[in-house]
Every structure is written in structure tokens, then in C-alpha cells.
Write a protein that holds these residues in place. Structure first.
Motif, PDB file in Angstrom:
ATOM      1  N   THR A 192      28.280  54.409  37.482  1.00  0.00           N
ATOM      2  CA  THR A 192      26.857  54.618  37.727  1.00  0.00           C
ATOM      3  C   THR A 192      26.621  55.928  38.472  1.00  0.00           C
ATOM      4  OG1 THR A 192      26.497  52.233  37.822  1.00  0.00           O
ATOM      5  CG2 THR A 192      24.782  53.617  38.739  1.00  0.00           C
ATOM      6  N   VAL A 193      27.422  56.193  39.496  1.00  0.00           N
ATOM      7  CA  VAL A 193      27.291  57.448  40.255  1.00  0.00           C
ATOM      8  C   VAL A 193      27.513  58.644  39.327  1.00  0.00           C
ATOM      9  CG1 VAL A 193      28.317  58.876  42.064  1.00  0.00           C
ATOM     10  CG2 VAL A 193      27.909  56.441  42.470  1.00  0.00           C
ATOM     11  N   LEU A 194      28.554  58.578  38.503  1.00  0.00           N
ATOM     12  CA  LEU A 194      28.865  59.699  37.610  1.00  0.00           C
ATOM     13  C   LEU A 194      27.749  59.935  36.597  1.00  0.00           C
ATOM     14  CD1 LEU A 194      32.672  59.052  36.928  1.00  0.00           C
ATOM     15  CD2 LEU A 194      31.649  60.789  38.415  1.00  0.00           C
ATOM     16  N   LEU A 195      27.261  58.866  35.976  1.00  0.00           N
ATOM     17  CA  LEU A 195      26.217  59.025  34.963  1.00  0.00           C
ATOM     18  C   LEU A 195      24.917  59.518  35.588  1.00  0.00           C
ATOM     19  CD1 LEU A 195      25.515  58.808  32.011  1.00  0.00           C
ATOM     20  CD2 LEU A 195      24.888  56.422  32.360  1.00  0.00           C
ATOM     21  N   LEU A 196      24.610  59.040  36.784  1.00  0.00           N
ATOM     22  CA  LEU A 196      23.387  59.480  37.444  1.00  0.00           C
ATOM     23  C   LEU A 196      23.474  60.962  37.831  1.00  0.00           C
ATOM     24  CD1 LEU A 196      20.666  58.313  38.188  1.00  0.00           C
ATOM     25  CD2 LEU A 196      21.521  57.855  40.475  1.00  0.00           C
ATOM     26  N   GLU A 197      24.657  61.417  38.209  1.00  0.00           N
ATOM     27  CA  GLU A 197      24.846  62.838  38.497  1.00  0.00           C
ATOM     28  C   GLU A 197      24.683  63.678  37.228  1.00  0.00           C
ATOM     29  OE1 GLU A 197      25.777  64.414  41.965  1.00  0.00           O
ATOM     30  OE2 GLU A 197      24.313  62.795  41.787  1.00  0.00           O
ATOM     31  N   VAL A 198      25.151  63.157  36.109  1.00  0.00           N
ATOM     32  CA  VAL A 198      24.936  63.849  34.834  1.00  0.00           C
ATOM     33  C   VAL A 198      23.443  63.923  34.519  1.00  0.00           C
ATOM     34  CG1 VAL A 198      25.295  63.707  32.331  1.00  0.00           C
ATOM     35  CG2 VAL A 198      27.195  63.247  33.898  1.00  0.00           C
ATOM     36  N   GLY A 208      14.076  71.733  34.438  1.00  0.00           N
ATOM     37  CA  GLY A 208      13.634  72.629  35.495  1.00  0.00           C
ATOM     38  C   GLY A 208      13.112  71.964  36.750  1.00  0.00           C
ATOM     39  N   PHE A 209      13.534  70.731  37.019  1.00  0.00           N
ATOM     40  CA  PHE A 209      13.129  70.068  38.264  1.00  0.00           C
ATOM     41  C   PHE A 209      14.111  70.418  39.382  1.00  0.00           C
ATOM     42  CE2 PHE A 209      11.499  67.030  34.985  1.00  0.00           C
ATOM     43  CZ  PHE A 209      10.156  67.243  35.227  1.00  0.00           C
ATOM     44  N   ASP A 210      13.605  70.466  40.585  1.00  0.00           N
ATOM     45  CA  ASP A 210      14.480  70.652  41.743  1.00  0.00           C
ATOM     46  C   ASP A 210      15.182  69.333  42.039  1.00  0.00           C
ATOM     47  OD1 ASP A 210      14.153  73.330  42.337  1.00  0.00           O
ATOM     48  OD2 ASP A 210      12.355  73.003  43.535  1.00  0.00           O
ATOM     49  N   VAL A 211      16.494  69.360  42.059  1.00  0.00           N
ATOM     50  CA  VAL A 211      17.288  68.137  42.196  1.00  0.00           C
ATOM     51  C   VAL A 211      18.189  68.234  43.419  1.00  0.00           C
ATOM     52  CG1 VAL A 211      19.103  66.733  41.142  1.00  0.00           C
ATOM     53  CG2 VAL A 211      17.269  67.653  39.727  1.00  0.00           C
ATOM     54  N   ILE A 212      18.290  67.132  44.147  1.00  0.00           N
ATOM     55  CA  ILE A 212      19.229  67.019  45.264  1.00  0.00           C
ATOM     56  C   ILE A 212      20.353  66.098  44.811  1.00  0.00           C
ATOM     57  CG2 ILE A 212      19.536  66.348  47.682  1.00  0.00           C
ATOM     58  CD1 ILE A 212      16.573  66.854  48.121  1.00  0.00           C
ATOM     59  N   TYR A 213      21.490  66.686  44.485  1.00  0.00           N
ATOM     60  CA  TYR A 213      22.589  65.931  43.893  1.00  0.00           C
ATOM     61  C   TYR A 213      23.180  64.906  44.863  1.00  0.00           C
ATOM     62  CZ  TYR A 213      22.488  69.164  39.956  1.00  0.00           C
ATOM     63  OH  TYR A 213      22.096  69.887  38.851  1.00  0.00           O
ATOM     64  N   GLY A 214      23.152  65.227  46.158  1.00  0.00           N
ATOM     65  CA  GLY A 214      23.675  64.280  47.149  1.00  0.00           C
ATOM     66  C   GLY A 214      22.889  62.982  47.154  1.00  0.00           C
ATOM     67  N   TYR A 215      21.575  63.080  46.943  1.00  0.00           N
ATOM     68  CA  TYR A 215      20.758  61.867  46.862  1.00  0.00           C
ATOM     69  C   TYR A 215      21.144  61.042  45.639  1.00  0.00           C
ATOM     70  CZ  TYR A 215      17.599  63.622  50.515  1.00  0.00           C
ATOM     71  OH  TYR A 215      17.069  64.064  51.694  1.00  0.00           O
ATOM     72  N   GLY A 216      21.554  61.736  44.566  1.00  0.00           N
ATOM     73  CA  GLY A 216      21.975  61.019  43.368  1.00  0.00           C
ATOM     74  C   GLY A 216      23.173  60.126  43.639  1.00  0.00           C
ATOM     75  N   ILE A 217      24.097  60.597  44.475  1.00  0.00           N
ATOM     76  CA  ILE A 217      25.254  59.780  44.846  1.00  0.00           C
ATOM     77  C   ILE A 217      24.798  58.548  45.619  1.00  0.00           C
ATOM     78  CG2 ILE A 217      27.386  59.715  46.193  1.00  0.00           C
ATOM     79  CD1 ILE A 217      27.684  62.711  45.621  1.00  0.00           C
ATOM     80  N   LEU A 218      23.861  58.761  46.559  1.00  0.00           N
ATOM     81  CA  LEU A 218      23.319  57.642  47.336  1.00  0.00           C
ATOM     82  C   LEU A 218      22.622  56.644  46.425  1.00  0.00           C
ATOM     83  CD1 LEU A 218      22.615  56.336  50.092  1.00  0.00           C
ATOM     84  CD2 LEU A 218      20.553  57.767  50.121  1.00  0.00           C
TER      85      LEU A 218
END
Length: 287
Positions: A192-198, A208-218
Motif C-alpha cells: 500500500t505504501v509503495l503504490l500510494l507513493e507511485v 502538476g499538483f504539489d505533493v508531499i511524499y512523506g505524507y504518502g508514507i504516513l
């Protein structure tokens, strides 16, 4: 197994059309229908509520909750809830006066099924409309954010199933769900973490959205964990009433509640995360 995969292959494109192509009001109607079916399965199909009239009241209320989630009308929602409460109290008093056996716990079930569960599930509708009416870039974001709880739920479930089938040795909750394993649960969280990061990468580079990848892990860790807990919770109910599935609407998956049981907890958790720690926002200066 084959039936389960074929059903998913047919339903997934239809679901994507609903959330990505159709307008927000169509999403509200679809999830209102899902909530109504879930209420019917939980109350009537389980045998916990034999009063069909009360089941219908709860189903109608569940559908209306979805529409109010889209409109975000506090006054309209309050009026609807009050009318629903008065109807239930009327049924309770009428039953008692006629020597009936409508007990208070059954009345409480109507409140949980008609109000609480639909409100939690239709967080999907509120996510879809989260940025509606601001500017074009932000208005488009809602239909992509609604895929986040879907990724959290469906990936955690599917990955846990396949990883557990291949490597599972230690039972996660043998009394509740004998086939679930610790290895499967861990695999579900990682996948789930990997797919959400993708998906975060797609939102960033393709849209073109601003993304915070660390939040994706959370999001991935919390969401997949909550998904597992939600699935176990509704499995307990099935064990208590002695059924395998809540329904047979979806071949290989069971009923609407079997497919969306985890979503009932994951969707509102995602809504809270998006409000407090947004994973993706419109890029500054766009729109």
C-alpha cells in the motif's frame, strides 16, 4: 479465485468512470446506493432486524446522508436527522403501546445503520467535493483525492491476500478470520505504501499538483492498518450471526458490505488526514 478477479476486472473500470469522469453528484448517488445496500445487508440479511419497515427507513436515511455529504448543508442535515429520530421514536412508542417487542437496542441499531455507518462511508463524497467551487485546478483535485482511500483499502486487502497465500505462516486473528496472516498484513502495508507513493508521483509529474511524499508514507501505513482493522471488525459481526458473506451481489466478493467494509473506516480517516496533513495540493499559481 478466478471469479473474484473477473468481477474486479469488470467493476474497477466502472468505478473509475464514476469517480473520475462523472460529476460529483453522480458519485454521491452511487455511494448513497452502496450505503443503502450495506444497511440492508447488515440489518436484514444478517437476521438482526426483521422489521422491514425500519430497515427501509434506515436505507432511505443512508441515501440522504450521501446527498447531504455532497451539499454540506448543516441545516438540511439537521432537519433530516431530527425527522428520522422522530420517526424512530414514533415506531418505538407505537410498538410499546400495542404490546410489541421493538426493543431499545434495535432502535439503536437503526441509528448506527441509518446515520453513523453512512456518514463514515460517504466521507468518499466529501473528499470528492472537498475543493469544489474554488478554482479549476483545485476543483479537479477532489476526483483524484477520492482514489486515495480506494488505493489504501483495495491494495491492503488484495496484497494481504496474495502475500498471505504465498508466504503466510503465522495467524493474525485465528478466531476472527482464520485465513489472515501476519505476513499477509505486513505485505499489505508495504504494498500500500509503495503504490500510494507511485500515485503521489503521478499526481506530481502528470497532473502538476504539489505533493508531499512523506505524507504518502504516513497515509499508507495508517490507512492500510485501519483497513485491516475494519475488515476484522465486520468479520466479527459475521461470526456472531453465523454467516460467511453479507450478500451475493458481487460474484467472488459477496455483498456491498463485504467489498466496502474496510472503506467505512478508511474513508473518514483519509478525510481527516487530507484536512490536517494534505498529501497533495494545487500547484501555486495554477488556475
Amino acid at each position: 479465485m478466478k471469479t473474484r478477479i473477473l468481477s474486479a476486472a469488470v467493476l474497477l473500470p466502472l468505478f473509475l468512470v464514476v469517480v473520475l469522469v462523472l460529476p460529483a453528484w453522480a458519485t454521491a448517488i452511487v455511494f448513497g446506493a452502496v450505503a443503502s445496500l450495506a444497511v440492508y445487508e447488515l440489518m436484514y440479511r444478517t437476521g438482526m432486524m426483521k422489521n422491514l419497515r425500519l430497515v427501509i427507513y434506515a436505507m432511505v436515511m443512508a441515501f440522504l446522508v450521501s446527498l447531504w455529504s455532497l451539499r454540506k448543508s448543516a441545516s438540511l442535515g439537521a432537519i433530516g436527522v431530527m425527522v428520522y429520530l422522530l420517526v424512530l421514536l414514533g415506531e418505538f412508542l407505537w410498538s410499546f403501546s400495542r404490546g410489541g417487542k421493538l426493543r431499545f437496542e434495535r432502535l439503536s441499531m437503526c441509528l448506527v445503520c441509518g446515520l453513523l455507518i453512512p456518514y463514515l462511508l460517504t466521507a468518499m463524497v466529501r473528499i470528492r467535493a472537498m475543493y469544489a467551487g474554488i478554482d479549476p485546478a483545485e476543483n479537479a483535485l477532489g476526483k483524484y483525492l477520492i482514489l486515495i482511500p480506494c488505493i489504501l483499502t483495495f491494495t491492503a486487502d488484495s496484497a494481504a491476500y496474495f502475500v498471505g497465500k504465498a508466504f503466510g505462516k503465522h495467524k493474525l486473528a485465528p478466531v476472527i478470520s482464520p485465513k489472515k496472516t501476519i505476513e499477509g498484513a505486513v505485505g499489505g502495508v508495504i504494498a500500500t505504501v509503495l503504490l500510494l507513493e507511485v500515485y503521489a508521483l503521478i499526481l506530481d509529474k502528470a497532473f502538476g499538483f504539489d505533493v508531499i511524499y512523506g505524507y504518502g508514507i504516513l497515509y499508507g501505513i495508517l490507512g492500510s492498518t485501519i483497513s485491516i482493522l475494519g475488515d476484522l471488525t465486520f468479520s466479527v459481526i459475521k461470526r456472531q450471526v453465523g454467516i460467511k458473506d453479507y450478500g451475493n451481489l458481487i460474484p467472488g466478493h459477496g455483498g456491498a458490505l463485504d467489498r466496502f467494509d474496510s472503506m467505512i473506516l478508511v474513508a473518514p480517516a483519509t478525510e481527516i488526514l487530507l484536512l490536517m496533513l494534505p498529501m497533495a495540493v494545487p500547484m501555486a499559481g495554477v488556475g
